[in-house]
Design a protein around this motif. Sequence first.
Motif, mmCIF file in Angstrom:
data_model
loop_
_atom_site.group_PDB
_atom_site.id
_atom_site.type_symbol
_atom_site.label_atom_id
_atom_site.label_comp_id
_atom_site.label_asym_id
_atom_site.label_seq_id
_atom_site.Cartn_x
_atom_site.Cartn_y
_atom_site.Cartn_z
ATOM 1 N N GLY A 125 -46.429 10.958 65.836
ATOM 2 C CA GLY A 125 -48.127 11.564 66.511
ATOM 3 C C GLY A 125 -47.762 11.769 68.053
ATOM 4 O O GLY A 125 -48.731 12.124 68.599
ATOM 5 N N GLY A 126 -46.621 11.421 68.748
ATOM 6 C CA GLY A 126 -46.680 11.613 70.035
ATOM 7 C C GLY A 126 -46.363 13.058 70.353
ATOM 8 O O GLY A 126 -46.264 13.823 69.515
ATOM 9 N N THR A 127 -46.384 13.302 71.776
ATOM 10 C CA THR A 127 -46.284 14.817 72.144
ATOM 11 C C THR A 127 -44.627 14.784 72.842
ATOM 12 O O THR A 127 -44.385 13.822 73.801
ATOM 13 N N ILE A 128 -44.179 15.975 72.958
ATOM 14 C CA ILE A 128 -42.908 16.105 73.570
ATOM 15 C C ILE A 128 -43.146 17.588 74.285
ATOM 16 O O ILE A 128 -44.190 18.299 73.754
ATOM 17 N N ALA A 129 -42.573 17.681 75.309
ATOM 18 C CA ALA A 129 -42.822 18.961 76.221
ATOM 19 C C ALA A 129 -41.342 19.357 76.802
ATOM 20 O O ALA A 129 -40.274 18.880 76.644
ATOM 21 N N GLY A 130 -41.315 20.688 76.791
ATOM 22 C CA GLY A 130 -40.182 21.498 77.221
ATOM 23 C C GLY A 130 -40.101 22.736 77.782
ATOM 24 O O GLY A 130 -41.581 23.183 77.944
ATOM 25 N N SER A 131 -39.157 23.532 78.067
ATOM 26 C CA SER A 131 -39.224 24.817 78.678
ATOM 27 C C SER A 131 -38.125 25.546 78.044
ATOM 28 O O SER A 131 -37.104 24.938 77.920
ATOM 29 N N THR A 132 -38.376 26.931 77.655
ATOM 30 C CA THR A 132 -37.573 27.790 77.067
ATOM 31 C C THR A 132 -37.569 29.154 77.857
ATOM 32 O O THR A 132 -38.487 29.625 78.259
ATOM 33 N N TYR A 133 -36.414 29.595 78.065
ATOM 34 C CA TYR A 133 -36.313 30.980 78.630
ATOM 35 C C TYR A 133 -35.922 31.909 77.565
ATOM 36 O O TYR A 133 -35.249 31.415 76.744
ATOM 37 N N THR A 134 -36.642 33.161 77.374
ATOM 38 C CA THR A 134 -36.484 34.128 76.528
ATOM 39 C C THR A 134 -36.614 35.534 76.758
ATOM 40 O O THR A 134 -37.378 35.727 77.811
#
Length: 191
Positions: A125-134
């Motif tokens: 139930g925790g959250t993760i974050a990230g970044s994506t180039y598209t």
Amino acid sequence: MKGKIVSFLFCVSILSLSYAQDSSVLKKRTDLGVSLQVYPAGIIPTINLEHFLNENSSLLFRLGVNFVDRQDFSDVNLTEEGEGFGGSIGFRKHYPSGKGKFIAGFNVDVWSLNIDWTDTIGPIGGTIAGSTYTLVVQPWLEGGYFLPIKNTKSQIGLTAGFGREINAITSGDEVEQGFIASISLQYQFSL
């Protein structure tokens, strides 16, 4: 070899003469303008250049910024926000009607986007974050109506569009892509 060169020059001459005759009959013009395109997951302000091939057909070129806020529309992540530069090329047909004209067109946009996303971690139930180039390729159809502004060389238009976002190149985790609908308010003037 000499015969091929003469044949080539003859063909170029004929094409040049036929183009010169056509261009003297047709009133070609170029319009410059701005637009604000709104879709459920973002806003796209652009600078537009529309070059008329003849009185009923034109090519459209746009440069702009795509501000993305997918809120809870993404089936891939909890949130997706970002922005990026890009542009489009399109073809329009013009149909005079009343004081203005209807348009119908086909466009292909290309957007270079950086998307920041958050998602949940399985049963924890925790959250993760990230970044994506598209790199997004977006073919779409548009239709609308343009009305001239009295005593000016300008016009205002409202168009609706429908197409598809395709993540052609992705660096990072997957982000949303799919069908898209939009509305665009446009202002342009003849150069």
